[in-house]
Design an enzyme around this catalytic site. Structure first.
Site, PDB file in Angstrom:
ATOM      1  N   ARG A 107      49.111  41.484  37.321  1.00  0.00           N
ATOM      2  CA  ARG A 107      48.218  42.089  38.330  1.00  0.00           C
ATOM      3  C   ARG A 107      49.017  43.231  38.941  1.00  0.00           C
ATOM      4  NH1 ARG A 107      44.286  39.291  42.704  1.00  0.00           N
ATOM      5  NH2 ARG A 107      43.136  39.134  40.757  1.00  0.00           N
ATOM      6  N   HIS A 134      39.113  44.855  36.119  1.00  0.00           N
ATOM      7  CA  HIS A 134      39.379  43.421  36.315  1.00  0.00           C
ATOM      8  C   HIS A 134      38.651  42.658  35.204  1.00  0.00           C
ATOM      9  CE1 HIS A 134      40.576  39.798  38.113  1.00  0.00           C
ATOM     10  NE2 HIS A 134      39.873  39.804  39.226  1.00  0.00           N
ATOM     11  N   GLN A 137      37.847  38.749  35.292  1.00  0.00           N
ATOM     12  CA  GLN A 137      36.763  38.381  36.200  1.00  0.00           C
ATOM     13  C   GLN A 137      35.412  38.452  35.495  1.00  0.00           C
ATOM     14  OE1 GLN A 137      36.922  37.409  39.609  1.00  0.00           O
ATOM     15  NE2 GLN A 137      34.840  36.837  39.042  1.00  0.00           N
ATOM     16  N   ASP A 225      30.939  43.063  45.806  1.00  0.00           N
ATOM     17  CA  ASP A 225      32.366  42.795  46.001  1.00  0.00           C
ATOM     18  C   ASP A 225      32.743  43.410  47.346  1.00  0.00           C
ATOM     19  OD1 ASP A 225      35.050  42.139  45.626  1.00  0.00           O
ATOM     20  OD2 ASP A 225      35.439  43.719  44.144  1.00  0.00           O
ATOM     21  N   CYS A 264      32.951  38.035  43.151  1.00  0.00           N
ATOM     22  CA  CYS A 264      34.212  37.574  42.556  1.00  0.00           C
ATOM     23  C   CYS A 264      35.085  36.847  43.563  1.00  0.00           C
ATOM     24  CB  CYS A 264      34.950  38.752  41.939  1.00  0.00           C
ATOM     25  SG  CYS A 264      35.512  39.978  43.143  1.00  0.00           S
ATOM     26  N   ARG A 292      36.628  30.932  36.276  1.00  0.00           N
ATOM     27  CA  ARG A 292      37.849  31.694  35.999  1.00  0.00           C
ATOM     28  C   ARG A 292      38.809  30.859  35.130  1.00  0.00           C
ATOM     29  NH1 ARG A 292      39.365  35.858  39.197  1.00  0.00           N
ATOM     30  NH2 ARG A 292      40.790  36.256  37.454  1.00  0.00           N
TER      31      ARG A 292
END
Ligand code: CP
Ligand code: NVA
Length: 307
Positions: A107, A134, A137, A225, A264, A292
């Protein structure tokens, strides 16, 4: 080297195989203790290093539990605690970790750092979120949509809010899975034009505009988001621009009757989404968070040549 850097780099068949693997592994362990390995423990003896330059709850725990369920081990590295935080290059770090582990998840603040890491790595590298995208996700999001509504092909998905990293990965998926994507953002926060243009050139049905109601009208799935992502420094401008894109009950009433709501997480309750929507009967956000785990496992299986 099968790096998992962006959904746009996968073939349609590879993406479908990853999502199907995620569904199958979830179905095979209903109600099992969470750290009990899967029957086949396919990554027995394998290790994953996880490097975090930014905070994480879901990505960190889902990769760690995912590796346990696959029979392997995960090692957590906070960038600040490693020599990366003191200036060792991503390339040298990649060369060293390639000798020690079987895959690396990163990340990172800058997408280019993940590309540079992958270039120098002899083991698969997974993008665990960057400023650009991402992808992990969105594997979980696709899974969740299919659990609630069946095959994602032909569905209309509305994205309201910031044209951010999660939005970019959804754009990448739209060119692979034949769903319609309706994006509405403030004019200054539209998704990157080159991502939209590339997806459209590949045949994706995407519209980008500034009218939230037009985007959500009749949608099967509504996704939002945070308005201020990790690394964003213009919070005041953002808080002024985004309120017309908030997902509340009145906004959801414009979507299809049984529309699914996804986020998310982490959510900023009372900003991009109200409590009543996030905690309401149309919210799939908690399934999405659980998924996830199943999604990471499928990504790891693909990266390690097990699919
Ligand atoms: N959705 C997501 O990636 O959450 P974390 O930042 O907690 O990993
Ligand atoms: N867009 C958010 C996602 C967090 C999981 C961020 O980058 O902060």
């Amino acid at each position: 080297m099968p790096h998992f850097l962006d959904i746009s780099a996968l073939s349609k068949e590879e993406l479908r195989a990853i999502v199907d693997e995620a569904h199958a592994r979830k179905a095979a362990r209903v109600d099992w203790p969470k750290a009990k390995p899967d029957e086949d423990a396919p990554l027995d003896g394998h290790a994953l290093a996880m490097i975090f330059q930014k905070n994480s709850t879901r990505t960190r725990v889902s990769f760690e539990i995912g590796m346990i369920q696959l029979g392997g081990k995960a090692i957590m590295l906070s960038a600040n605690d490693t020599q990366l935080g003191r200036g060792e290059t991503v390339q040298d770090t990649a060369r060293v970790l390639s000798r020690m582990v079987d895959a690396v998840m990163i990340r990172a603040n800058n997408h280019q750092d993940v590309l540079d890491f992958a270039e120098a790595s002899d083991v698969p590298v997974i993008n665990g979120l960057t400023d650009l995208s991402h992808p992990c996700q969105i594997i979980a999001d696709i899974m969740t949509i299919e659990e609630w509504q069946g095959d994602i092909a032909g569905k209309t998905i509305a994205w309201l809010g910031d044209g951010n990293n999660v939005c970019t990965s959804l754009i990448h998926a739209a060119e692979k899975l034949d769903f319609k994507l309706r994006i509405a953002t403030p004019a200054d926060y539209a998704p990157r034009g080159q991502e939209v243009a590339a997806a459209k050139a590949a045949g994706a049905d995407i519209s980008v505009g500034t009218d939230a109601k037009a985007a959500i009208e009749g949608a099967d799935v509504v996704v939002t988001d945070t308005w201020v992502s990790m690394g964003d420094t213009d919070k005041a401008e953002r808080m002024a621009a985004f309120p017309p894109f908030a997902v509340n009950e009145e906004m959801m009433a414009h979507a299809a009757k049984e529309a699914l709501f996804l986020h998310c997480l982490p959510a900023h309750r009372g900003e991009e989404v109200t409590d009543s929507v996030l905690d309401g009967p149309q919210s799939g956000a908690w399934d999405e968070a659980e998924n996830r785990i199943h999604a990471q496992k499928a990504v790891l299986m693909w990266c390690l040549g097990k699919l």
